[in-house]
Design a protein around this motif. Structure first.
Motif, PDB file in Angstrom:
ATOM      1  N   UNK A  64      -4.998   7.633  -4.291  1.00 54.69           N
ATOM      2  CA  UNK A  64      -4.794   8.323  -3.014  1.00 54.69           C
ATOM      3  C   UNK A  64      -3.641   7.737  -2.199  1.00 54.69           C
ATOM      4  N   UNK A  65      -2.755   7.015  -2.851  1.00 57.62           N
ATOM      5  CA  UNK A  65      -1.598   6.446  -2.166  1.00 57.62           C
ATOM      6  C   UNK A  65      -0.320   7.174  -2.536  1.00 57.62           C
ATOM      7  N   UNK A  66       0.531   7.367  -1.563  1.00 55.68           N
ATOM      8  CA  UNK A  66       1.883   7.867  -1.791  1.00 55.68           C
ATOM      9  C   UNK A  66       2.792   6.660  -1.973  1.00 55.68           C
ATOM     10  N   UNK A  67       3.609   6.664  -3.013  1.00 52.44           N
ATOM     11  CA  UNK A  67       4.541   5.558  -3.242  1.00 52.44           C
ATOM     12  C   UNK A  67       5.881   5.876  -2.571  1.00 52.44           C
ATOM     13  N   UNK A  98       7.559  -2.147  -7.390  1.00 55.98           N
ATOM     14  CA  UNK A  98       6.457  -1.238  -7.690  1.00 55.98           C
ATOM     15  C   UNK A  98       6.830   0.195  -7.331  1.00 55.98           C
ATOM     16  N   UNK A  99       6.315   1.127  -8.114  1.00 60.18           N
ATOM     17  CA  UNK A  99       6.623   2.522  -7.857  1.00 60.18           C
ATOM     18  C   UNK A  99       5.815   3.445  -8.738  1.00 60.18           C
ATOM     19  N   UNK A 100       6.375   4.616  -8.994  1.00 57.33           N
ATOM     20  CA  UNK A 100       5.688   5.637  -9.772  1.00 57.33           C
ATOM     21  C   UNK A 100       6.688   6.400 -10.616  1.00 57.33           C
ATOM     22  N   UNK A 101       6.183   7.096 -11.629  1.00 56.73           N
ATOM     23  CA  UNK A 101       6.985   8.093 -12.337  1.00 56.73           C
ATOM     24  C   UNK A 101       6.365   9.467 -12.091  1.00 56.73           C
ATOM     25  N   UNK A 102       5.618   9.574 -10.980  1.00 54.35           N
ATOM     26  CA  UNK A 102       5.005  10.835 -10.581  1.00 54.35           C
ATOM     27  C   UNK A 102       5.864  11.590  -9.576  1.00 54.35           C
ATOM     28  N   UNK A 133       0.828  -1.212   0.000  1.00 51.96           N
ATOM     29  CA  UNK A 133       0.000   0.000   0.000  1.00 51.96           C
ATOM     30  C   UNK A 133       0.865   1.266   0.000  1.00 51.96           C
ATOM     31  N   UNK A 134       1.925   1.246  -0.772  1.00 50.11           N
ATOM     32  CA  UNK A 134       2.773   2.429  -0.914  1.00 50.11           C
ATOM     33  C   UNK A 134       4.016   2.436  -0.066  1.00 50.11           C
ATOM     34  N   UNK A 135       4.099   1.518   0.901  1.00 52.35           N
ATOM     35  CA  UNK A 135       5.288   1.463   1.737  1.00 52.35           C
ATOM     36  C   UNK A 135       5.173   2.278   3.010  1.00 52.35           C
ATOM     37  N   UNK A 136       6.266   2.343   3.751  1.00 53.37           N
ATOM     38  CA  UNK A 136       6.309   2.988   5.060  1.00 53.37           C
ATOM     39  C   UNK A 136       7.316   4.134   5.015  1.00 53.37           C
ATOM     40  N   UNK A 149       7.448  12.754  -6.101  1.00 51.39           N
ATOM     41  CA  UNK A 149       7.860  12.130  -4.846  1.00 51.39           C
ATOM     42  C   UNK A 149       6.945  12.631  -3.721  1.00 51.39           C
ATOM     43  N   UNK A 150       6.409  11.712  -2.934  1.00 53.50           N
ATOM     44  CA  UNK A 150       5.652  12.065  -1.747  1.00 53.50           C
ATOM     45  C   UNK A 150       4.269  12.607  -1.987  1.00 53.50           C
ATOM     46  N   UNK A 151       3.763  12.540  -3.225  1.00 53.28           N
ATOM     47  CA  UNK A 151       2.444  13.088  -3.563  1.00 53.28           C
ATOM     48  C   UNK A 151       1.492  11.936  -3.886  1.00 53.28           C
TER      49      UNK A 151
END
Length: 493
Positions: free
Chosen positions: A342-345, A329-333, A295-298, A335-337
């Motif tokens: 509605x999840x932060x990666x 898993x991650x994002x190319x969006x 769920x996006x990590x800690x 950082x921290x948004x």
């Protein structure tokens, strides 16, 4: 001092037995200061016994399907994503995850979206991805929507993607975590019996468009044994998902938990069933969605230096046991948004530091990226049996590369300290070697991470600092390293 061999069997949980290829030692306090000249660990490499393969495409990245629609996103002609992927060698990009079933629709004609959908993807999005993988040599696992399944749309997407991605399309997959569909996009009681005919319809639609098929993308090993027994003739790759720490962003787990022996036992336990299922039908197993925590990590665990050490160790641990690859898993969006779900990666290997960087396609490597980079520098080859004798939280892996050189990774997962320690690496051969170090200022720091003092350049390229030189005596090499670091030793045969 305890000694654990790669050939030793470790019992985990209720009767599960796994061969421990790496060495895992519970973290414990040292009694006093260890003199620099006294090795805190001895790594013995048996070059006469191989222990699995480290594939060239073991590294992978995983993204939500809606990321395809972002611009510049995967465009290799803008920003630095092409260089960043090239820096990691060749790998696998998986597109899918939860977004593929719940709010993404294949919509090449740009018609009004149905009420459940938030994002439409089309030809231009596939074209950007195709340009990226052709420029970098990476392959793609492309997911399609099974949650809101429309066989005509699936067949149309496959028919468009297959010729554009060409040989870089490893497979297409039907949905994400279908074992969680009940009470979401399916009625209560939905299970494997209801899923199987849906998968077969989806697979047929994909094959009508010329695509190879992977699946089932379930989590925690669920349905894999039944699925591979029933569907092995339809698939080219068995896929599953698992995260090392549970609880998501509200978890109270710490970096100590992430780097612990109990985490490794969970990781090994989590691949026992999936590997057995894959082996029963001789299909490769790829963990196509994974990371440190779900769920996006800690925050403060998944996005700090400890995650770099963990990512390197975790990748090599699973690869040595037979997993063909791992997609982080991650994002190319930003950082921290938060994203559309509605999840932060927090755990993402890459992200854009600012809005301006996002618009320009300039991504910044995060801690996990450096762990993956260390694995790339180790290179493909065949694992050799490695045995570690230590009382510290140290693991090690040895690989004979395709270039004939022997490379050994030593990962010290103890807290960072300014007092160096020494590790004796016994190869039995060789007189001259080199060493690269992955270092950070503290396990809980998000900055200051480097390999041989070098960081990834803003354009996505990487050149490590000059390697250190070490001299062997009777095939023994003494490596001086910082607690809370990793070392990559290279010795010509």
């Amino acid at each position: 001092m305890r000694r654990l061999s790669s050939s030793r069997l470790v019992r985990i949980g209720a009767g599960a037995v796994v061969a421990l290829s790496a060495v895992v030692v519970a973290h414990g306090a040292r009694a006093g200061v260890v003199p620099e000249a006294t090795p805190v660990a001895t790594v013995t490499v048996d070059a006469s016994h191989t222990a699995g393969v480290l594939p060239a495409d073991v590294l992978g990245l995983s993204y939500e399907a809606d990321r395809l629609a972002t611009v510049p996103g995967f465009d290799p002609h803008r920003g630095n994503i092409a260089n960043l992927l090239t820096t990691l060698g060749t790998g696998n990009i998986r597109i899918g995850a939860g977004a593929v079933d719940y709010f993404v629709e294949w919509n090449p004609s740009n018609k009004p979206l149905p009420s459940w959908a938030k994002t439409g993807i089309g030809h231009a999005d596939i074209d950007r991805l195709a340009a990226l993988v052709k420029a970098t040599g990476w392959n793609v696992e492309l997911g399609v929507n099974l949650g809101h399944f429309d066989p005509k749309l699936v067949a149309d997407e496959a028919a468009y993607a297959v010729p554009r991605l060409g040989s870089h399309l490893a497979a297409m997959s039907c949905g994400n975590e279908p074992n969680l569909f009940a009470n979401r996009v399916r009625p209560s009681g939905y299970g494997y019996g209801q899923y199987r005919p849906e998968f077969e319809s989806c697979a047929a639609a994909l094959k009508s468009g010329g695509a190879k098929v992977a699946g089932p993308n379930t989590n925690g090993g669920r349905w894999l044994s039944d699925f591979v027994a029933d569907e092995h003739s339809r698939i080219v790759m068995l896929t599953d998902q698992q995260y090392t720490l549970g609880g998501g962003p509200k978890s109270t787990k710490t970096v100590t938990d992430l780097l612990s022996a109990s985490a490794v036992k969970k990781e090994l336990s989590g691949i026992t069933g999936p590997l057995a299922a894959a082996g029963s039908q001789h299909v490769p197993l790829r963990r196509d969605e994974t990371n440190s925590a779900n769920i996006g990590g800690i925050h403060g665990v998944s996005d700090v230096y400890a995650a770099a050490l963990w990512a390197a160790d975790y990748t090599l641990l699973l690869a040595q046991h037979g997993v063909s690859g791992l997609n982080f898993h991650g994002t190319i969006g930003r950082c921290g948004v938060p994203e559309q779900d509605k999840r932060v990666r927090f755990y993402t290997p890459l992200c854009a530091a600012t809005g301006a960087d996002l618009a320009a396609g300039m991504l910044t490597p995060q801690p996990v990226f450096y762990g993956l980079l260390l694995v790339h520098l180790l290179g493909p080859g065949r694992f050799l049996t490695a045995t570690v004798s230590t009382s510290n939280n140290i693991t090690s892996y040895a690989v004979r590369g395709s270039d004939g050189k022997t490379r050994v990774v030593v990962v010290d997962k103890d807290p960072v300290s300014a007092t160096p320690v020494t590790v004796l690496v016994h190869l039995g051969t060789g007189t001259v070697g080199s060493v690269l170090h992955l270092t950070g200022s503290s396990l809980t720091s998000a900055t200051g991470i480097a390999i041989q003092g070098a960081t990834v350049a803003r354009d996505g390229t990487f050149t490590p600092g000059n390697a250190g030189h070490i001299t062997g005596r009777n095939g023994d090499f003494t490596v001086t390293m910082q607690p809370g670091s990793a070392a990559l030793v290279t010795v010509a045969s």
